[in-house]
Design a protein around this motif. Structure first.
Motif, short mmCIF file in Angstrom:
data_model
loop_
_atom_site.label_atom_id
_atom_site.label_comp_id
_atom_site.label_asym_id
_atom_site.label_seq_id
_atom_site.Cartn_x
_atom_site.Cartn_y
_atom_site.Cartn_z
N VAL A 132 10.57 -5.85 4.57
CA VAL A 132 10.63 -5.60 3.14
C VAL A 132 9.32 -4.95 2.63
CG1 VAL A 132 9.72 -7.83 2.34
CG2 VAL A 132 11.44 -6.67 1.00
N ILE A 133 8.29 -4.97 3.46
CA ILE A 133 6.98 -4.49 3.01
C ILE A 133 7.01 -3.05 2.46
CG2 ILE A 133 4.64 -3.87 3.86
CD1 ILE A 133 4.62 -6.56 5.29
N PRO A 134 7.67 -2.10 3.15
CA PRO A 134 7.70 -0.74 2.59
C PRO A 134 8.31 -0.71 1.18
CG PRO A 134 8.55 -0.72 4.82
CD PRO A 134 8.33 -2.15 4.46
N LEU A 135 9.30 -1.58 0.99
CA LEU A 135 9.96 -1.65 -0.30
C LEU A 135 9.00 -2.20 -1.37
CD1 LEU A 135 12.88 -0.91 -0.97
CD2 LEU A 135 13.47 -3.32 -0.80
N ILE A 136 8.22 -3.20 -0.96
CA ILE A 136 7.25 -3.80 -1.88
C ILE A 136 6.20 -2.75 -2.27
CG2 ILE A 136 5.39 -5.55 -2.06
CD1 ILE A 136 7.99 -6.99 -2.03
N ILE A 137 5.78 -1.95 -1.28
CA ILE A 137 4.77 -0.91 -1.55
C ILE A 137 5.35 0.11 -2.53
CG2 ILE A 137 3.43 0.97 -0.51
CD1 ILE A 137 3.26 -0.82 2.04
N THR A 138 6.60 0.53 -2.27
CA THR A 138 7.27 1.48 -3.17
C THR A 138 7.33 0.90 -4.58
OG1 THR A 138 8.66 2.05 -1.29
CG2 THR A 138 9.38 2.87 -3.43
N GLN A 139 7.69 -0.38 -4.61
CA GLN A 139 7.82 -1.08 -5.88
C GLN A 139 6.48 -1.08 -6.64
OE1 GLN A 139 10.85 -2.29 -6.41
NE2 GLN A 139 10.54 -3.39 -8.33
N ALA A 140 5.41 -1.41 -5.90
CA ALA A 140 4.09 -1.51 -6.52
C ALA A 140 3.59 -0.14 -7.02
CB ALA A 140 3.11 -2.11 -5.53
N LEU A 141 3.92 0.90 -6.26
CA LEU A 141 3.40 2.23 -6.59
C LEU A 141 4.17 2.94 -7.70
CD1 LEU A 141 2.52 3.65 -3.04
CD2 LEU A 141 0.94 2.81 -4.78
N TYR A 142 5.49 2.78 -7.70
CA TYR A 142 6.30 3.65 -8.57
C TYR A 142 7.08 2.93 -9.67
CZ TYR A 142 5.30 6.89 -4.79
OH TYR A 142 4.66 7.65 -3.86
N ILE A 143 7.18 1.62 -9.59
CA ILE A 143 8.02 0.93 -10.58
C ILE A 143 7.22 -0.17 -11.28
CG2 ILE A 143 10.12 -0.50 -10.89
CD1 ILE A 143 11.26 0.99 -8.41
#
Lengths: 241, 240
Positions: free
Chosen positions: B112-123
């Motif tokens: 899930v980490i890539p998703l968390i990073i995406t979440q933190a950066l863009y949303i």
């Protein structure tokens, strides 16, 4: 050290062990002898707590196995038939794992490990995965696993099966030496094994203990010294009755 | 001695390359479900709901693969005999199998980490809600690991253990007492109404609520499954 009183183990309607009684003291090396299916492995499994008997008692150092299971198991080193081991582990990892399960101190572990490596000639395979070992090395790893914590009672199910004659002889010598301070029980269906190893023989047939005798006495009873003939007669030619 | 058993059981999962294949499959399925079925990029998901909402079904498929070898392999290779001869209580053996499976499942969830990073950066994320969902996910995994370990204790064939684990998991996550006895459940207090409803409790966590009753439900169900597991292993000594 070990006392078996009226031991009975049944699997459904089949009686695997029928009223077994004997004692084993310190300094003894005892061979369980009998044809295939006589109940040797079942008896060993009962003594090691893998199976609980239907009746009777097993006493280890005066304590009842059923009531003080963990105390009793701490005193026992056991290698089952066919040497089941974890194939993904290396020999060193397996022995370390066994040492940790028995809560050995690092010093004791190192000391005993050196002894096992020397006596069982394991130095060349210590870092090899168990899955890659030959049958002989697997067997020796199993024996080392059973002995690494210097158990007060050692129980080995057919320990020399699959070993070459030199390895067999070396293991027998080691077991004789070990039996001086801890009782050793081994099982075999080979008379030669019993002759080479033990001072005392327990013969099982159809779940019954039919002889508990010194090997020399057994030999005296053999017709014309033919042990095979005596064994055949005692066990009804290996037929179930 | 528990730690020795735990380490051995955990390392057993990573012995073969197939473990990494399973982890990769989990990551791929989770991402595909999240992005396409959950429409992650279209709905501007601030709580990662589109990821967590499919996790019970995905984990019900994957966790039995992790747990199937646990006891079944010990029976098949007879190492259970060595294990039983160790001075270790049956409870510790069962807990070791369970915690190692749970730990492996949580390691797998690092996907899930890539998703968390995406979440933190863009949303602009609702981290509180994500945390609650994660708690629900961790507790849900515990239930499924306990179910899978129990299934593994029933057979010496890992493939059968997988099918049994899959069946147990799907029954647990889809069972809803209200659907069977709606009239009865109308008259029951809230907790009992949901007592067998995994989805409802899990949904609670996804809604951002860490309800003590919900935590109790997952912990109690896990404990119950582990108790059955203990019973099976304990009885093996008697009846083997």
């Amino acid at each position: 050290m070990i006392e078996i009183r009226g031991l009975v183990k049944k699997f459904g309607s089949f009686t695997a062990l029928d009223n077994i009684n004997f004692k084993v003291q310190k300094g003894e090396i005892v061979t369980l002898l009998g044809p295939n299916g006589a109940g040797k492995s079942t008896l060993m499994r009962c003594i090691c707590g893998c199976l609980l008997p239907d009746a009777g008692e097993i006493l280890i150092k005066g304590k009842k196995l059923r009531e003080d299971l963990l105390f009793c198991l701490e005193k026992i080193g056991y290698m089952p038939e066919n040497t089941p081991l974890y194939p993904e582990m290396s020999v060193a990892e397996y022995l370390r794992f066994t040492g940790k399960v028995f809560q050995m101190s690092d010093d004791d572990f190192k000391k005993n490990l050196s002894l096992m490596i020397e006596k069982l000639d394991l130095s060349s395979v210590m870092n090899k995965k168990i899955s890659t070992l030959s049958k002989g090395y697997r067997r020796r790893t199993g024996v080392a696993g059973a002995m690494i914590h210097r158990p007060e009672i050692l129980i080995l199910d057919e320990p020399t099966e699959g070993l070459d004659p030199n390895q067999k002889q070396a293991l027998r010598e080691f077991l004789k030496e070990y039996s001086l301070h801890s009782p050793v029980i081994i099982s075999t269906h080979l008379l030669e094994e019993a002759e080479n190893l033990s001072s005392r023989v327990l013969i099982l047939n159809n779940g019954k203990l039919i002889r508990d005798t010194d090997f020399k006495d057994l030999k005296k009873q053999a017709p014309r010294g033919n042990l095979n003939q005596l064994f055949y007669e005692l066990t009804n030619g290996g037929k179930n009755v | 001695m528990f730690s020795a058993l735990f380490k051995r059981d955990l390392s057993g999962f990573f012995y073969s390359n197939s473990a990494y294949f399973v982890f990769a499959a989990y990551a791929l399925i989770s991402m595909l479900m999240c992005i396409f079925k959950g429409e992650y990029f279209f709905i501007g998901d601030d709580s990662l709901r589109s990821f967590f909402v499919f996790q019970p079904q995905i984990m019900a498929l994957i966790i039995p693969i992790i747990t199937m070898r646990g006891w079944a392999e010990e029976y098949r290779s007879s190492t259970v005999e060595v294990l039983m001869s160790f001075p270790v209580s049956t409870l510790k053996m069962v807990l070791s199998k369970f915690f190692s499976a749970w730990c492996a499942a949580l390691i797998m969830s690092l996907a899930v980490i890539p998703l968390i990073i995406t979440q933190a950066l863009y949303i602009d994320s609702d981290w509180g809600s994500i945390f609650c969902s994660f708690i629900g996910f961790v507790l849900g995994c515990a239930v499924l690991c306990a179910a899978g370990t129990l299934a593994s204790a029933l057979t010496a064939v890992p493939a059968v253990a997988y099918v049994a684990g899959l069946t147990f998991s799907f029954v647990i996550i889809n069972f809803n007492a209200n659907a069977i006895i709606p009239r009865l459940s109308d008259n029951l207090p809230f907790f009992f109404e949901r007592v067998f409803d995994f989805s409802a409790w899990y949904q609670n966590f996804l809604n951002g609520q860490v309800n003590p009753a919900g935590v109790f439900y997952f912990v109690a169900l896990t404990a119950l499954l582990l108790f059955f597991n203990w019973l099976i292993i304990f009885n093996r000594r008697e009846r083997q």
